[in-house]
Design an enzyme around this catalytic site. Structure first.
Site, short mmCIF file in Angstrom:
data_model
loop_
_atom_site.label_atom_id
_atom_site.label_comp_id
_atom_site.label_asym_id
_atom_site.label_seq_id
_atom_site.Cartn_x
_atom_site.Cartn_y
_atom_site.Cartn_z
N LYS A 217 18.92 3.20 26.62
CA LYS A 217 19.66 2.40 25.65
C LYS A 217 19.63 0.95 26.10
O LYS A 217 20.14 0.61 27.17
CB LYS A 217 21.10 2.89 25.52
CG LYS A 217 21.93 2.15 24.47
CD LYS A 217 23.23 2.90 24.22
CE LYS A 217 24.10 2.16 23.20
NZ LYS A 217 25.17 1.40 23.85
N HIS A 236 35.31 3.56 29.19
CA HIS A 236 34.89 4.96 29.07
C HIS A 236 34.29 5.44 30.39
O HIS A 236 33.97 4.63 31.26
CB HIS A 236 33.83 5.10 27.96
CG HIS A 236 32.53 4.43 28.30
ND1 HIS A 236 32.37 3.05 28.30
CD2 HIS A 236 31.32 4.93 28.68
CE1 HIS A 236 31.14 2.74 28.64
NE2 HIS A 236 30.47 3.87 28.89
N ASP A 238 30.97 7.93 31.58
CA ASP A 238 29.73 8.43 30.96
C ASP A 238 29.69 9.95 30.99
O ASP A 238 29.99 10.57 32.01
CB ASP A 238 28.51 7.87 31.69
CG ASP A 238 28.23 6.42 31.34
OD1 ASP A 238 28.93 5.88 30.47
OD2 ASP A 238 27.32 5.83 31.95
N HIS A 292 34.61 2.51 33.17
CA HIS A 292 33.98 1.19 33.14
C HIS A 292 33.90 0.66 31.71
O HIS A 292 34.12 1.40 30.75
CB HIS A 292 32.59 1.23 33.79
CG HIS A 292 31.64 2.20 33.12
ND1 HIS A 292 31.69 3.55 33.34
CD2 HIS A 292 30.63 1.99 32.25
CE1 HIS A 292 30.74 4.16 32.63
NE2 HIS A 292 30.10 3.24 31.96
#
Length: 354
Positions: A217, A236, A238, A292
């Protein structure tokens, strides 16, 4: 497809951002990094950055057993205490990184109408391609970000129609980078396994072995007139096993540690590597999946290249049995990776409603 790209908003000359991009007061980056040329020259923004661990992997191959064990210890320690590290001398050449970044930047430098040829349709499940973050929470808040997303590994499962045809070096440089990252994945997972007292391939095998997937991404964060009100990526952890992050030397990656947000320093040649939920689960909480977020900038475009390493959707992920005993009961229920993902998205939606 969305009607308005964030880049279009940034180029429109607006002085205030639309309300749907304004974060709630408690989420706003009060320690917002706004870098101007004078600050960058004098290194003043370093005063507002933290001390995310730096692991120098130089000597892994030729430094002998003692050096390799020291590197492994540092990787495990950073994974336990921080859930993130900056890795130097990781084996990926500066020239390849420069090619990768030049190709990604060249794509995003195209006029928006030319990028739209590659537009995805995430609302209908087509996530590969050029996109902007749709609201995935009850409040309808948006992130100040456009992106390009596609499968990087395994090579035989890639749909090359979803890869940009311009610039001409994009496919070759990105493919080569993916192969180098795949080697590093094995090295990191092997280290984490052995530091738990397990055989080197144990963790990677559970995560799919050669079927482990890597998604690329490219995050494109245009200049933002009010960076103190917005976020490029909201806070959030991961869902991945590991995430590898490169950026264009504009600060903005932040980790939540000991009750405060710590900003990663911009270290030339470094890869930010952070632990994802799947490794935290496998290790029964020994290794931490760090919370993070990503900031945006008033004066500079920020670009990052994230590679998410995921198990196959049907892989069953739970605490490894070797780590479980009466004193260390399982902290997580075993689920397929798909169920983990679906559950996390559901919880996120519910938390926004409550």
């Amino acid at each position: 497809m969305v009607s308005t790209r964030v880049e279009s908003l940034a180029q429109s000359g607006l002085l205030t951002i639309p309300s749907e991009y304004i974060r709630p007061v408690e989420e706003r980056p009060t320690d917002c990094i706004i870098v101007n040329a004078e600050e960058e020259k004098n290194g003043k923004y370093d005063e507002r950055t933290g001390q995310i661990p730096v692991v120098d992997m130089a000597g892994w191959e030729e430094g002998g057993e003692a050096r390799r064990k020291e590197i492994m210890r540092q990787v495990a320690e950073a994974s336990e205490e921080w859930g993130v590290m900056q890795v130097l001398n990781h084996g990926i050449s500066d020239s390849l990184i420069a090619r990768l970044q030049a190709a990604g930047k060249a794509f995003f430098d195209l006029p928006i109408e030319e990028k739209e040829v590659y537009a995805n349709d995430s609302a209908s499940g087509k996530i590969a391609g050029y996109g902007s973050k749709l609201a995935n929470n009850a409040s309808g808040q948006l992130e100040w970000e456009d992106y390009y997303f596609h499968l990087l590994w395994p090579t035989h499962e890639r749909d090359m129609t979803t890869w940009p045809k311009y610039p001409s070096d994009y496919i070759e440089a990105t493919d080569e980078y993916g192969r180098e990252i795949r080697k590093l994945v094995s090295r990191i997972l092997g280290t984490l396994s052995m530091e738990l007292g397990l055989e080197e391939p144990r963790m990677e095998t559970i995560l799919g072995g050669q079927d482990l997937e890597m998604q690329l991404k490219i995050n494109y964060y245009p200049r933002c007139p009010q960076p103190e009100l917005a976020l490029g990526v909201e806070a959030h952890t991961d869902i991945s096993a590991l995430t590898f992050l490169l950026h264009n030397m504009v600060p903005g990656f932040q980790l939540f540690k000991d009750g405060k947000w710590v900003t990663a320093k911009c270290i030339p040649g470094a890869l930010i590597v952070h632990i994802g939920d799947q490794v935290e689960i496998l290790s029964n909480g020994k290794y931490k999946s760090g919370l993070h977020r990503g900031l945006v900038n008033k004066e500079k475009v920020r670009i990052s290249w994230a590679v998410f390493c995921d198990p196959p959707k049907d892989a069953m992920i739970g605490p490894m049995k070797e780590l479980i005993n009466e004193k260390n009961p399982p902290l997580f229920a075993a689920k397929t990776f798909k169920d983990h993902t679906d559950h996390k998205l559901f919880k996120k939606g519910q938390s926004k409603k409550n």
